[in-house]
Design an enzyme around this catalytic site. Structure first.
Site: not given
Length: 444
Positions: A229-230
């Site tokens: 998750v970025d």
């Protein structure tokens, strides 16, 4: 009331240890007590280091009652003259014999026994020292060993300081040399950097811990993927190997190929406009940019997070998406490639033999220094390592499956538009039946 003083004399001509009994009263201040000790022993008050219950007494204005001294208590008195050995009458009488000795070998700036007693009486100081110098903490109960280690540490620091001063003096020989002045500036800057590092390790040690990335376990087309998750990535990205494993490589629109530019550059193969992704109990449509050169299989970018108004809750360690809380993976479940990248990162030397990662800032203990050095040497040539690591998810299932099925069967399914890996998966699912495998591929 009467108290007993256990006197330890570190002066060369003094007794090693003696006991002194004094008649005192609770209202007597520490300053008055020091004067009484001077009258009995001729030791100047500035050379007297009083300890009560292992704590060094600093405030001369406090009374014995305020310090909790009661009848029959024993106080430790360590004698060390901070001003030198020329103030006491005994030293004055022995000056002709010992005048050369102090000049040739001056007393140390810090007394190991005073430091040892301070550490023993302060649990917080003992804990802080244990993080940076565990060898000194282990020797606290052995005064001789502690003094030896402490003296070695001081000698090492003194040699380093003298070497720096020598370099500065050599460079100052020609004050108009621009290069010499630049080197002096760099030496001073390095000293300030090390001082700042030491202060950070002492007062803010949590910044040197390893921070693990945020990963979720998702499913794409029935294939489980650990997605990073970025929120700083503009688009949701998938590696070509992961796209092959998910069976969506055939949906890549190569008109959207190009070059991604950011910290580095990466080759964009194309874009999958719509595929179903499962996050927790939710099934959501998602688009993927298939990109080479990433060491993660999938990266959930800002387009996906904003579209479904997802929220990263670090307090709960969960991703909240459409009201559903999905926990992030723990450190033990994070892909091995990420941890290996941290282990391979170059390090710089830190205080007390520690090493510090250049990218993560994580501090490694001195015992791991020997293991960090070999990892640092192959670093300049290890740039293609992430691509090799990223290729393992597709190569691992392909290697054992290739000998199981005839090559012509695989070629027949590839001719129908499936990838080689998808053909092998279909043959595995149907027990090697080419017709059933072809029907599975058509259902895709």
């Amino acid at each position: 009331m009467r108290i007993t003083l256990s006197i330890t004399n570190s002066e060369p001509q003094g007794d090693d240890q003696e006991l002194l009994s004094l008649e005192v009263y609770p209202e007597m201040t520490i300053e008055t007590l020091r004067s009484s000790i001077q009258a009995e022993t001729t030791h100047h008050p500035s050379a007297q280091h009083l300890y009560h219950n292992g704590q060094l007494v600093h405030d001369n204005a406090k009374t014995l009652g305020e310090l909790g001294v009661t009848d029959g208590d024993m106080l430790a008195l360590h004698i060390r003259d901070m001003r030198g050995s020329t103030t006491t009458p005994a030293a004055a009488r022995a000056a002709p014999q010992s005048a050369a000795r102090p000049a040739a070998r001056p007393p140390p700036a810090q007394d190991p026994e005073v430091i040892r007693l301070q550490i023993l009486g302060d649990p917080n100081l003992r804990g802080e020292l244990g993080r940076s110098r565990p060898d000194l903490v282990a020797a606290l109960e052995d005064p001789q060993r502690f003094a030896r280690l402490f003296a070695d540490s001081l000698d090492r620091e003194r040699r380093e300081r003298n070497e720096r001063q020598r370099q500065i003096q050599l460079l100052n020989a020609d004050p108009f040399d621009i290069d010499a002045q630049a080197r002096i500036e760099e030496i001073i800057r390095q000293e300030r950097v090390m001082e700042n590092l030491q202060n950070a390790m002492e007062h803010n040690p949590e910044v040197f811990g390893t921070v693990h990335m945020l990963y979720l376990e998702v499913e794409v087309n029935g294939y489980k993927v650990k997605a990073l998750v970025d929120s700083g990535a503009q688009a949701t990205i998938m590696s070509p190997q992961c796209a092959e494993a998910c069976g969506i490589m055939r949906l890549v629109d190569k008109r959207f190929s190009g070059i991604a530019r950011g910290v580095g550059t990466a080759n964009i193969i194309g874009r999958v406009h719509s595929a179903q992704i499962k996050i927790g109990p939710l099934f959501l449509p998602c688009s993927f940019t298939v990109m080479e050169g990433k060491q993660v299989e999938m990266l959930l970018g800002l387009d996906m997070l904003k579209r479904y108004q997802a929220s990263i809750d670090l307090a709960k360690d969960k991703l909240i998406i459409q009201g559903v809380e999905v926990p992030f993976l723990g450190p033990a479940d994070i892909p091995v490639e990420t941890e290996e990248a941290v282990e391979r990162e170059p390090t710089v030397p830190g205080p007390a033999g520690t090493t510090i990662g250049q990218r993560s800032g994580a501090v490694h203990a001195p015992s791991g220094q020997s293991g960090a050095a070999p990892a640092q040497r192959p670093q300049p040539g290890a740039t293609p390592a992430p691509a090799a690591v990223a290729a393992t998810p597709s190569s691992q299932p392909r290697a054992p499956a290739a000998p199981s099925f005839p090559r012509e069967h695989i070629d027949q399914l590839v001719a129908l538009g499936a990838s080689e890996q998808r053909a092998i998966q279909a043959l595995e699912a149907t027990g090697g039946n080419v017709e059933y495998a072809a029907s599975l591929i058509f259902q895709d």
